[in-house]
Design an enzyme around this catalytic site. Structure first.
Site, PDB file in Angstrom:
ATOM      1  N   GLU A 126       0.813  -1.232   0.000  1.00  0.00           N
ATOM      2  CA  GLU A 126       0.000   0.000   0.000  1.00  0.00           C
ATOM      3  C   GLU A 126       0.835   1.265   0.000  1.00  0.00           C
ATOM      4  O   GLU A 126       1.804   1.389   0.738  1.00  0.00           O
ATOM      5  CB  GLU A 126      -0.898  -0.003   1.227  1.00  0.00           C
ATOM      6  CG  GLU A 126      -1.846   1.162   1.322  1.00  0.00           C
ATOM      7  CD  GLU A 126      -2.919   0.939   2.367  1.00  0.00           C
ATOM      8  OE1 GLU A 126      -3.250  -0.232   2.662  1.00  0.00           O
ATOM      9  OE2 GLU A 126      -3.396   1.939   2.938  1.00  0.00           O
ATOM     10  N   GLU A 163     -11.559  -2.083   5.899  1.00  0.00           N
ATOM     11  CA  GLU A 163     -10.479  -1.943   6.876  1.00  0.00           C
ATOM     12  C   GLU A 163     -11.137  -1.782   8.242  1.00  0.00           C
ATOM     13  O   GLU A 163     -12.271  -1.310   8.345  1.00  0.00           O
ATOM     14  CB  GLU A 163      -9.621  -0.716   6.543  1.00  0.00           C
ATOM     15  CG  GLU A 163      -8.467  -0.499   7.523  1.00  0.00           C
ATOM     16  CD  GLU A 163      -7.450   0.525   7.045  1.00  0.00           C
ATOM     17  OE1 GLU A 163      -7.709   1.249   6.063  1.00  0.00           O
ATOM     18  OE2 GLU A 163      -6.366   0.589   7.657  1.00  0.00           O
ATOM     19  N   HIS A 208     -10.300   3.121   2.682  1.00  0.00           N
ATOM     20  CA  HIS A 208      -9.400   3.413   3.779  1.00  0.00           C
ATOM     21  C   HIS A 208     -10.177   3.606   5.065  1.00  0.00           C
ATOM     22  O   HIS A 208     -11.248   4.215   5.060  1.00  0.00           O
ATOM     23  CB  HIS A 208      -8.643   4.714   3.452  1.00  0.00           C
ATOM     24  CG  HIS A 208      -7.922   5.296   4.617  1.00  0.00           C
ATOM     25  ND1 HIS A 208      -8.400   6.386   5.320  1.00  0.00           N
ATOM     26  CD2 HIS A 208      -6.759   4.939   5.211  1.00  0.00           C
ATOM     27  CE1 HIS A 208      -7.542   6.673   6.297  1.00  0.00           C
ATOM     28  NE2 HIS A 208      -6.545   5.816   6.251  1.00  0.00           N
ATOM     29  N   GLU A 265      -6.175   6.509  -0.740  1.00  0.00           N
ATOM     30  CA  GLU A 265      -6.663   7.287   0.414  1.00  0.00           C
ATOM     31  C   GLU A 265      -6.239   8.744   0.321  1.00  0.00           C
ATOM     32  O   GLU A 265      -6.785   9.593   1.017  1.00  0.00           O
ATOM     33  CB  GLU A 265      -6.177   6.669   1.720  1.00  0.00           C
ATOM     34  CG  GLU A 265      -4.695   6.768   1.961  1.00  0.00           C
ATOM     35  CD  GLU A 265      -4.288   6.112   3.266  1.00  0.00           C
ATOM     36  OE1 GLU A 265      -4.046   4.889   3.260  1.00  0.00           O
ATOM     37  OE2 GLU A 265      -4.211   6.812   4.290  1.00  0.00           O
TER      38      GLU A 265
HETATM   39  O1  LIG Z   1      -5.037   2.739   7.533  1.00  0.00           O
HETATM   40  C1  LIG Z   1      -4.369   3.174   6.570  1.00  0.00           C
HETATM   41  O2  LIG Z   1      -4.365   2.683   5.415  1.00  0.00           O
HETATM   42  C2  LIG Z   1      -3.536   4.337   6.801  1.00  0.00           C
HETATM   43  O3  LIG Z   1      -2.882   4.788   5.865  1.00  0.00           O
HETATM   44  C3  LIG Z   1      -3.539   4.950   8.168  1.00  0.00           C
HETATM   45  C4  LIG Z   1      -2.312   5.776   8.444  1.00  0.00           C
HETATM   46  O4  LIG Z   1      -2.402   6.265   9.747  1.00  0.00           O
HETATM   47  C5  LIG Z   1      -1.037   4.977   8.316  1.00  0.00           C
HETATM   48  O5  LIG Z   1      -1.161   3.847   9.091  1.00  0.00           O
HETATM   49 MG   LIG Z   2      -2.972   3.484   4.111  1.00  0.00          MG
END
Ligand SMILES: O=C(O)C(=O)C[C@@H](O)CO
Ligand SMILES: [Mg+2]
Length: 390
Positions: free
Chosen positions: A240, A336, A316, A266
């Protein structure tokens, strides 16, 4: 029905936060010399809540977490005057009005996030006005319940990461997203540390559970090209945000490089932003966030575009505004899921502001067919831990 008022308030967290821990998440600032802890600009310790009231007393709730104080200013000064006095059922007209009126300086980033918050509140009103959950207005129930993946596993001591993975494996999760701690600035030692962390988590969850890998824009094309072949043996479901959101060519090259699907979105905005990503085959998994991308009006269109491209949508962040989109389309196989815990990065702050978020059970979420609108109310339990800016 007409929109009578728009109220945007910034909830500024002043309660306990988990102090930043070293390289717990690679990020875009890592490639620069940064005197302060590099993740500091990516912490979500404030959230803007939007309440839109109609002339027959329905109140719709929206929210935005990106640059919340700026989003509030955009809503107060530009967006509210465009929607007050209008019929919320004209939601496409209202979305276009907000999008076009701010086009000269908006289109992406915090303006689109502000438009998203207003749009979420409008859809909450629509559902409440017909006593239906929002997902029933979008396509209805496409899943008995929503599969979700456990998302945290920030880079800490490897034994701590293994204990965290075991705890949520024991809770029935079958998919896990972990964070890398290192990128190009950390040289070969960082490569070794990154590989060690993936090996450690795979040791706990095995290979009959999904593992997703999060770079959070902390690598660059050259480093990602070095890392991807080394990661293939761990069979990740996706890698990602390996590069910054503007490097669409970089995404496209990486997405064709190995058998590892590249995910992102995101930090992308509007239908047009996702048309670009899909036309250029830049991602194999689309991850918009409905409180950023343009709200439900935009996300619903992007779901259709992804269906046409046979690219799965896994929004996201979880959170209710995304769950309605996942429930209402076969193009979205799962969500998620951030568990509620002490405030750290801040994605979990949502739980301290809103009531109504579903709690995962055995790796699944459920939405209520009989809870109208988005299904959220404002929580009172933690109000003492917020400064609220009207
Ligand atoms: O949850 C995700 O995909 C994020 O990008 C959250 C961000 O805080 C990085 O962990
Ligand atoms: Mg992310």
């Amino acid at each position: 029905m007409k929109i009578k008022s728009v109220r945007a308030r910034v909830f500024q967290w002043k309660g306990k936060t988990v102090p930043p821990q070293g390289n717990f998440c690679s990020n875009a600032m890592d490639l620069l010399y940064a005197p302060q802890e590099t993740m500091s600009t990516f912490r979500f310790h404030s959230w803007t809540v939007v309440e839109i009231e109609t002339d027959d007393g329905i109140v719709g709730l929206g929210n935005v977490a990106l640059a919340p104080a700026i989003a509030k200013a955009i809503i107060d000064q530009y967006l509210a005057p465009l929607v007050v006095g209008q019929d919320p059922w004209d939601y496409e007209y209202l979305w276009q009005r907000m999008y076009r009126a701010t086009h000269a300086w908006g289109r992406k980033g915090v303006t689109m996030a502000a438009i998203s918050a207003v749009d979420l509140a409008i859809w909450d009103i629509l559902g409440k006005s017909v006593n239906k959950p929002v997902f029933k207005l979008l396509g209805g129930r496409t899943k008995e319940k929503i599969p979700c993946y456990y998302s945290k596993l920030y880079r800490t001591d490897l034994k701590e990461m293994q204990a965290e993975a075991q705890k949520f494996l024991d809770q029935g999760f079958t998919a896990f997203k972990m964070r890398f701690g290192y990128g190009p600035a950390h040289l070969q030692k960082g490569v070794v540390e990154n590989l060690k962390s993936v090996e450690a988590v795979r040791e706990v969850i095995g290979y009959d559970n999904d593992l997703m890998l999060e770079c959070y824009m902390g690598w660059n094309l050259e480093y990602a090209k070095r890392m991807l072949p080394k990661l293939e043996k761990f069979q990740p479901r996706w890698l990602e945000e390996p590069v910054i959101a503007d490097d669409i060519d970089g995404y496209a090259e990486l997405n064709q490089l190995t058998g590892i699907p590249i995910s992102g979105g995101e930090h992308e905005f509007s239908l047009y932003g996702f048309k670009q990503l899909l036309d250029r085959k830049a991602v194999s998994v689309v991850q918009y966030d409905t409180n950023r991308v343009g709200g439900i009006t935009a996300a619903h269109k992007i779901n259709a575009l992804c269906e046409a491209h046979s690219v799965p949508v896994i929004p996201h962040a979880g959170q209710m505004h995304n769950y309605h989109l996942t429930m209402s389309t076969l193009a979205s196989p799962m969500s998620e899921y951030f568990p509620m815990h002490d405030v750290e990065v801040g994605n979990e702050l949502f739980y301290y502001i809103f009531d109504g978020e579903p709690v995962a059970e055995n790796g699944f979420l459920q939405l209520d067919d009989h809870k109208p609108g988005l299904g959220l109310t404002l929580k009172t339990e933690y109000l003492k831990d917020f400064d609220i800016v009207e």
